[in-house]
Each structure stands twice: as structure tokens, then as C-alpha cells.
Design a protein around this motif. Structure first.
Motif, PDB file in Angstrom:
ATOM      1  N   GLN A 116       0.846  -1.191   0.000  1.00  0.00           N
ATOM      2  CA  GLN A 116       0.000   0.000   0.000  1.00  0.00           C
ATOM      3  C   GLN A 116       0.880   1.240   0.000  1.00  0.00           C
ATOM      4  O   GLN A 116       1.932   1.274   0.639  1.00  0.00           O
ATOM      5  CB  GLN A 116      -0.934   0.026   1.223  1.00  0.00           C
ATOM      6  N   ASP A 129       0.322   5.658  -0.016  1.00  0.00           N
ATOM      7  CA  ASP A 129      -0.550   6.836  -0.052  1.00  0.00           C
ATOM      8  C   ASP A 129       0.321   8.054  -0.024  1.00  0.00           C
ATOM      9  O   ASP A 129       1.208   8.167   0.827  1.00  0.00           O
ATOM     10  CB  ASP A 129      -1.465   6.873   1.172  1.00  0.00           C
ATOM     11  N   ASP A 184      -1.937   7.062  -5.581  1.00  0.00           N
ATOM     12  CA  ASP A 184      -2.838   6.268  -4.745  1.00  0.00           C
ATOM     13  C   ASP A 184      -2.756   4.838  -5.213  1.00  0.00           C
ATOM     14  O   ASP A 184      -2.894   4.562  -6.406  1.00  0.00           O
ATOM     15  CB  ASP A 184      -4.291   6.744  -4.905  1.00  0.00           C
ATOM     16  N   TYR A 216      -3.846   0.636  -4.471  1.00  0.00           N
ATOM     17  CA  TYR A 216      -4.683  -0.319  -3.759  1.00  0.00           C
ATOM     18  C   TYR A 216      -4.333  -1.714  -4.242  1.00  0.00           C
ATOM     19  O   TYR A 216      -4.341  -1.985  -5.441  1.00  0.00           O
ATOM     20  CB  TYR A 216      -6.169  -0.023  -4.004  1.00  0.00           C
ATOM     21  N   VAL A 220     -12.850   0.874  -8.058  1.00  0.00           N
ATOM     22  CA  VAL A 220     -11.842   1.417  -7.160  1.00  0.00           C
ATOM     23  C   VAL A 220     -11.884   2.925  -7.403  1.00  0.00           C
ATOM     24  O   VAL A 220     -11.673   3.365  -8.539  1.00  0.00           O
ATOM     25  CB  VAL A 220     -10.447   0.858  -7.494  1.00  0.00           C
ATOM     26  N   HIS A 280     -13.541   0.793  -1.398  1.00  0.00           N
ATOM     27  CA  HIS A 280     -13.022  -0.429  -2.002  1.00  0.00           C
ATOM     28  C   HIS A 280     -11.947  -1.086  -1.137  1.00  0.00           C
ATOM     29  O   HIS A 280     -11.670  -2.265  -1.282  1.00  0.00           O
ATOM     30  CB  HIS A 280     -12.451  -0.113  -3.387  1.00  0.00           C
ATOM     31  N   ARG A 281     -11.328  -0.315  -0.252  1.00  0.00           N
ATOM     32  CA  ARG A 281     -10.257  -0.871   0.578  1.00  0.00           C
ATOM     33  C   ARG A 281     -10.792  -1.821   1.653  1.00  0.00           C
ATOM     34  O   ARG A 281     -10.036  -2.599   2.232  1.00  0.00           O
ATOM     35  CB  ARG A 281      -9.500   0.256   1.290  1.00  0.00           C
ATOM     36  N   ASP A 282     -12.085  -1.715   1.958  1.00  0.00           N
ATOM     37  CA  ASP A 282     -12.644  -2.491   3.063  1.00  0.00           C
ATOM     38  C   ASP A 282     -13.046  -3.887   2.611  1.00  0.00           C
ATOM     39  O   ASP A 282     -14.013  -4.053   1.850  1.00  0.00           O
ATOM     40  CB  ASP A 282     -13.844  -1.743   3.649  1.00  0.00           C
TER      41      ASP A 282
END
Lengths: 300, 300, 300, 300
Positions: free
Chosen positions: A50, A52, C52, C54, C297, D258-260
Motif C-alpha cells: 500500500q 498513499d 494512490d 490499492y 476502485v 473499495h479498501r474495506d
């Protein structure tokens, strides 16, 4: 004292995080930072899971980034990686920190007489939702000893009076020294002195029972009732020398109406306080919060 | 100037409200008020279709009630009913008002250069969602004349400078006199003087672009950015002599993050402002708001 | 036809974005992706201003990343950069797209008889909050021609009946061909056929007036009223062959009560629909949305 | 087993509610109802401290009203008042109920293995925020016995298997008979049979871990993840024969991304479930909920 039979559960996702690390970086923005760090990690065998990034202003602003990465045999490899990273950090004038995900942060929770915020943290910890160790609870009142000890947690009763404040803080510091990474003021109704704060810069989280900056100081629900607001809130922030003025980590609110008297506002507020404080603590212990100029960058 | 072909729609529910009235009452609480009023209405042939009551404190507090009732041939019968009601009102020391639902309130909307709140009101009015007449728009700038006139609405451009303020307010009062029941400050960036307010007590609604009492005064989005709040809001309130200090009618909020700069906060805030102001105006024109000691009772 | 004098404002932040580009990448996860891309960008002189990432699952899951970067003389340099990037993309089996921030997406907005979603988009466009060009409005009704043309926007009235549906879609496709990058169904009450959708995969955004997957299909507010829900919502999603079944981009909700009849639910819902659709369109035109297996996303 | 030393607090507002009663009425609408009831109460010496009315449709719809009133020496006077009220009720064809505020409702809480909803109710009860008696906890598992008994509350472990279901329900009914006014299914993962429901019509509250009617039935968080919703919710409803189809009392939601993953959705959902269930139980025990045609009127 009988021990509570509940033990924190291990959620599946955390089971095998022995090789997971997190890296927080802030520095003046300039080209090549992401490339340099990600190249460095790649060359050291790390897999970024990940990332950010936040750039305040591409022209001369600050740059913030959070990486989460996996590295085989991390516990053994990390020290070398950290040593090597110093060169990259120097080049970009970085402030940086790395954390092993498997090394749980140790909390010292301070309370006075209201128990709802403490209970929320204890429950979430029991449920496996708070990935931390609760090292101790410190209170200026004896009331919650039995409750806390039933969870198998140490309870320090350290009374505070205007005359004994200095000595009390000395005892508190002694209790937490080397035992706590984060101090959580879970409705601890005492002012913390600058001297104490110095030991835990941006590592003391307070829950204030209003939507800051509205209703700074005492009795915020009474102030809110008097002003006739239609929404009340709570604010979790790092403690600084300025009362209720530190960097805000999280806030939330709930709608109220003219029917809600101060008692009812307090009741509604308790749920907001619990949720907001738990969220802020979660983000802190997952190393998601950076502080810059009295504001937070939260990579949630 | 060509006229906008859109006309406000009549929603079915309002079509036959010729016989509908609303009654707002506040008085010191004591037994028998509901009985006395409802008995009075029943004996006069009225059918109560909605009632909302709020008692601050059964022991010596204030009592507030709102009735909505249907009465055959209301336009003709109401004056007599009002005359007769005086006896009931005297007995309980009531402050009271009655309104015919079919008599739409007339709005004067004040704007400066930001058009989003004005546009929201115009759009809701067009859509039949704002059950009012828009009598005029008054602005200290000429910019929106064409837009406003395209809706068939009168536009008064009344410039305001520090030197001409008194004269400007005189012109404004002259324009609204006998023509407006409610003044809506839809991002009108001028202070209203106490002298003006006196003419429209609790009948001037302002939208303030912050979650009051946080960020009173100018540039609230810049203040919010500086403080690093995680939620921003807007507040609709009646205008009183104290700047941003009048009774709050409605508030709402939206979550923001460190990524949102002042420009972005303003953009997000515009939607909150529009929604909050429109809701407050709707409640006022439906006679749902009572004011008591700088707070509102809203029977929404 | 007189032209609306309002023109979209240029916000300061967009003024000098000639050199700004965005890159969206999805690929199977494996080590080194961030390093490879950021190194590539750095070597080509680009400065990453936002990133960003994911990762669905570090073990064999998918990897998604969005970069925003500045590059001197971008309009001239981008083609070469894209050509060179193909090698990186091949190595990691990437699906990828680059966009110039300064090249505004062109919207074709489809409407039927309800105007609130269209008006919201027009206002936001006027206010400079919707960084796109509105190429045209297409409707199966003639009603909004004057309104739309007053903004200087082309209006196509293309009637649709069961018999003429195929021909109507042919005309629509002809109208949008080479003129629109995104189709927005702003309460367009007609089913789009799979054949049409094929031309705009993940480039048709619909606003459905319920909190999907609750109340699929027709009359969702009537369904919500009948079920007695305490919260209503709206959903913006990409259109796929399955009715109301495409990838959800954004949703929002509002509290309601037993007092709200279907008319009132519709009124409340209009505001939710406007806000949700505008947000989804904003994220799409800022290249913040990736689609994977019928889910999105959103790097908001 | 050692007993938890915490006892529910008496909030000041409830201290002297010995003389407070509540009355719930529903009947076909016609003129004079409010007058008749309020006149009746006045003549019997009662002081109305709150009234809420809802009329579905003035033309032939249903009428619902809730009164809260004080009456000197209520415990002694109420039976006569009830007897006398029958005449009024007959005249208007009313369904009606009166409740003494001081007579706390007795809850039987059913749980399986998830403890968060149970813990929330226990904590609110301890804090004095749940104005009820918790008569017992019934579970098909033995796990929470110690926890529950530490609060001084009876715990019945009644195992349920497909073969023993009928017998288990017989035992449950025997346990609750004459001891519980309300059954709360606090994440009790068993279907209740119609035969059982018959004994407690509109007096069994279930918490469903989705925003109904979305995701009826099992594994709603997995369903929500699969569908890619951007908001998740929870629903408290009365149990009827139709699975997850009973009258909705309360719902609330929380934004997700979407991360959850499913684990994270469950974690976030637990807080929503706790809050929603506690609110629904609170409204029920304060006699604020009326049921009409599978929907609720909530005078909150």
C-alpha cells in the motif's frame, strides 16, 4: 480478583504480518522521491502493498508518503534496511519512521470517572479490533480498578489535587516509562502540563466532547445546549500546550433537536465520543497519522 | 428580456389547501392547554390534522405547540375564529399566531456575488418544492439581474458603500415594505444594522458558511482549513444584533480531509450551504419554527 | 435564442495544468511495480504530485494505482512517454491509460422529463466546479430545449417509442460519435440496449434513485415508502447489461420518517440524486475510477 | 461467581416519574379526537407534557397519537382513568394502550456467539441509559454465561439443533413467560418460528446486519462486498413471519470504500449494529413505536 475469560481474538489478516512494515516520510517536495524510495525498497526485496501520497503544493510544498510493505524475514532484515535508508533520507532531507506491523503499540489509558470511552477501547481490544496491547490504565479515582483488573490489566490509582499535581505527574511518568508508546486520555478530566507533553509529543490522544473549535474548555454539552445547535460532535486530537488546540485526528457528529436537554446531549454524545476516539487510536496504532504544523495528514 | 418558460408546479398536496390553517402557540406550561385549544378548535368545526408539542420542563417551564387544521370555508371563517380565540389565549397568557396555508409567504432574497444559494432557491421554487412567492431579489451588485429577471422576478440593484450604507438600507426597506414577509440573506456579504433588523424580528434568515459557533465572522473556510477540521458545515439562523449569534434553525455538515484545500472546501461547502438554507426557509414558510430565548423549536 | 451570459469560471488551480497528466494502471500484483513506474516517470522528467495505490491481496491479487504527475512541455512530450511506457507495461502485464488534465472530457447528457440532475450539472459547470465540456444534451422529450440552449449547449430531441427504439439509438450514437467521451444518464428513463453500451463500456454513468441493491427497477420511492425504510438513497453506477446492476461509483443517503409520503420522498431524494450524480461525474472526469469485476476502485 | 459492582444509575429525569404515564392511540381519522382525549385527560386531572400526532391522510386515513402525561397519585388513579377512557375509545373506534413510565419493561435478550450487541445493551443499562430491566439472557451457546452472570443477570443456555428446535422454543417460552415484555434478538442467528412470534407480536426486535431490504438473509457483509456498495448499514425491525421482512424501527449507515474487505466491513458494521439496535430498543421501551400495516410510526 477473577480474570475475565475473554481474550483478544487474532483476526486472520493479522495472523501472518510478521513480515509487514510501515514507513512514514515527510519532506520538502521535489521530483524523484517516490522513485527513489520505491526503487530502494524494491532493491531490498520489499513488496509495497500500500502507498498513499499527499503533496500540499507541487511548487515548494511539503510531501508526505506512507508505504506498507512486505519483506521476507523482516525482523532480521529491517535494521539493515533502516541503516541503508539513511542515505536516501539524507538526499531528500526526510523525516521518516519505520514500524513493524507485528510489534503492537502499547497503550496507557488515562481515565477519571466516566467509563464509556475506556469501555469502548476494552471491548474493541477484546474483540480483536484494536491491534494494540493495553499496558495499563491510570486514574485519579479508584472507581474502575475492579473493572480494569477483570480484563487482566494493571490499574494505577494516582490521585491528583492542585497541590500534588507535580508529584502525580511524576508518578504517572514513572508508571508509563518504557511501558507505553501512546497515551490515550479517555475522558481524563485533568490538564496535562507542558512538561509531561514533552515526553510524548504527538503521542497523547485526547477526546474532547465537542465539535472543535466550537465549545473549547469545560462543559461543552451545556454550552451546546445554551447555543441551541442542531448537531453535536466530538473531536480526537493530539495534546499540545494549547488547551483543546492540538492537531485534530478525527471528528464526528450526530443530529439533535430542541427536545434534547443537556442530559440527553451527554447520552447521545457518549456514543460519538466512543466511536471517534476508537477511530483515532486505530489510525495512530496503524501508523496512518502524520503531523505537520498543527494539522494531521491521515492516510485512512 | 425573455422570460423563463418554467413556472412553479403545483404539487397535488397543496392544490386544495384553501381550508388549511396553522397555529403556533407559546406560553408558560400549566394543565389544560391542549384540552382548551383542541376543544376550542373542535367546537369551531376544525379538524386537527397535525399537532406537535414541546414542553421544556413540566415544572414551570415553557409550553410550545403547533396545530395544523382544516376548517370548511376557512377564508371566511378564520377572522371570527381568531377573534374568539383571544379569550382562550388570555386565559393561558399565550403568544400565538395563525396562518393560512394557502397564503404563500413572500420572500425578498438578498445576494452579493455568489449565486449558488440564490440558484438553489430559484430552482426549488421552479420545481414546486418551495411553497412561497419570490417577491424580489436585492443585490449590492448588478451581476445577477439578467438571471433573476429571466425567472420573471424583480431585481433591485442597491449599491452599498460604507458611506451610503444608511441610505442603502432605507432603499432596501422601501423596496421590501408591504411586499415581503421574509428576508433571506443568500450569501449577502453585508452586515445588517440593528435598525433594519427591528423591522423583521425573527424574519431574516442568514446562511453562514460554517458550523456555528465555530468560525464566526469572515473567511470561515480559510479558518477551517487552518484549524485542520475533518468536517465542515453550514448554519442557517435568524439574524440578530450579534454577528452570527442569532437563533440557529438548521445545520448540516460534510466530511473533508487533509487533501481539501480552501478552494475545495468552498466547493464542498456550497452544496451544504444550499441544502441547509433551503431547509430552513422551507420550515419557516411552513410555520414550523418558534423562537424562545435565542433558540429555536423546529416542528419539522 | 438568447444566450445565457454566465460562463464557466476557471478556478485558479486549473489555470496552469497544461503540464499535468494522470495515469491509471491495473495489473496482477507482484514486487517492483511502484518502483518501475516511478523510476520510469522520474527518468522522463516527470514529478509525481499524487499517487494512490490499492492492492486487493498481496498474495496473487490485483494491483491498482493512479499517478498524477507534472512534466515540462507535456503536450509535446507525452506521446514519446506513452510509447516508451509500453515496455514497462508489457513487463508487468498492465492495463493502463494516460490522460492530459487540460484536455477536458466531453459529456453528452441524456434526460427525459425530470430536470434536477441536469440542472445540477449545468450549475456546477457554470460555477467552474465541473471541469468538463458539455457537448450536448439529448432527450426523448422536447421540454428542456430552451433551458439547455440558453446555456449555449446543443439540444437533440430524439423521440423514443417501442417501435422506434433501434432507430433512436442509431441517431443517438450518430450524435455522440466523436463528440462525447462520457454519457451521463441524468434521470433518462429509457433502457439502454447492450448494443449501445458496447460503444461506451464503463463510460455511461446512470443515477438510480434508490440505495442499490435495494429497490431495483421502477418507482423506487414508492417501493421505499411501502417498505417503510427510515433512510433513502441514490446510486450512481456505470451502465451494464444488467438493469441497475453495474459497478457502483457513489452512493449517499438521507434520513426520512413515517411523515414523509411518496411526494416528500421524491423531493428529498432529488437533492441526494443531484449530489451523488455530480460526485460520480466529477470523479470520472478526473480519472479517479477504475473498474474491476463489476466493482469500482475510486481514488477520491 | 463474583458480581459486577456496577449498578445502573438513576438519571435525575427518571427519579420522580412515579406519576408519569404514556398513552398510544391509533384509530380512523375524524374530527374531535385530540379534543376528546385531551379534554378527558384534563378532567381527570392529568397534565399533558408531550403529545405527538400523525395523520396519514386527513381524508379517511389513520390517526396516531402519543400522549405523555403527569397525574397525581398515578399508581392509584390509573385503573379508574383506564376504565373511564373506554367510553372515549369506543366512540372513536380506537386501539389504545397506556403505560406507567415507572414500570420498567423487562427484556429477554437472545444471543448466539457474537457479543457486541449484547455488550452494548449491558453497557447502556449499566450507564443508566437503558431504562429497562434485563430479565435474562438466552443463548444457544454456553460462551457468554460468565460475562452475563457477572452483571447479576440470569443466563439460560438452551441449545438448538434442527431436531430439537421445537423443544428448544418450548423451553425458551417457558423461560420468558411472565418474565419478559420484550424479546431482543441481539445477533441471535436462529430463525424464530411463527408459533413463537405469535406470543410476542410486535414485541420481538431483531437487528439485521444490512440496510434492508438490501441483502436479506445470510452473510449480508459478504453480499455487500460482492456488490461493491459504498455505504453499509444495519436495520432494527420487529420480527414477523417473513424473514427480515417485519416493520422497520430504525436504520443507520456508514460510508465504506473499495479498501474495506469483508473482515473490515464486519468490524465497521458492528458499531452500526450496536447503535441501531440500542436506539430501537430505547424507543420501544419508551412506548414511542406504533405499528400499522407492516410499517412503524416512531414518535422519537
Amino acid at each position: 480478583m477473577q480474570q475475565n475469560t475473554y481474550q483478544p481474538q487474532q483476526s486472520a489478516r493479522r495472523a501472518n504480518n510478521e513480515n509487514r512494515a510501515r514507513m512514514l516520510i515527510s519532506c520538502p517536495d521535489r521530483p524523484g522521491i517516490v522513485a527513489a524510495v520505491s526503487q530502494f525498497l524494491y532493491e531490498h526485496g520489499a513488496n509495497i502493498v500500500q502507498s498513499d501520497q499527499y503533496t500540499m503544493d507541487p511548487e515548494g510544498g511539503m510531501f508526505f508518503i506512507r508505504f506498507e510493505f512486505d519483506l521476507n524475514d523482516l525482523p532480521k532484515q529491517l535494521p539493515q534496511l533502516q541503516e541503508d535508508f539513511a542515505r536516501v533520507a539524507d538526499r531528500f532531507d526526510m523525516k521518516w519512521l519505520t514500524f513493524r506491523a507485528a510489534r503492537k503499540k502499547r497503550l496507557a489509558i488515562f481515565v477519571s470517572k466516566e467509563d464509556h470511552c475506556l469501555l469502548e477501547l476494552l471491548w474493541q481490544w477484546q474483540a480483536g479490533d484494536l491491534d494494540a496491547d493495553i499496558a495499563m490504565v491510570i486514574s485519579n479515582h479508584p472507581d474502575m480498578r475492579e473493572l480494569v483488573e477483570s480484563f487482566g490489566i494493571t490499574y494505577h490509582h494516582i490521585p491528583v489535587t492542585p497541590d500534588t499535581k507535580e508529584e502525580a505527574e511524576r508518578q504517572q511518568l514513572e508508571a508509563v516509562a518504557d511501558k507505553a508508546d501512546l497515551i490515550v486520555l479517555a475522558r481524563y478530566m485533568q490538564i496535562i502540563t507542558p512538561k509531561f507533553i514533552e515526553y510524548y509529543p504527538n503521542r497523547i490522544i485526547n477526546i474532547h466532547h465537542s465539535f472543535l473549535p466550537a465549545f473549547v474548555g469545560g462543559k461543552p454539552y451545556a454550552q451546546a445546549y445554551k447555543r441551541g445547535v442542531k448537531i453535536i460532535g466530538a473531536t480526537a486530537h493530539y495534546v499540545t500546550e494549547e488547551l483543546d488546540g492540538g492537531p485534530i485526528i478525527e471528528q464526528d457528529v450526530q443530529r439533535v433537536s430542541h427536545r434534547d436537554d443537556v442530559t440527553e446531549l451527554k447520552r447521545i454524545g457518549r456514543t460519538i465520543e466512543r466511536v471517534v476516539l476508537a477511530r483515532a487510536v486505530k489510525w495512530h496504532i496503524e501508523d496512518r497519522v502524520l503531523v505537520h504544523q498543527n494539522k494531521t495528514v491521515v492516510f485512512s
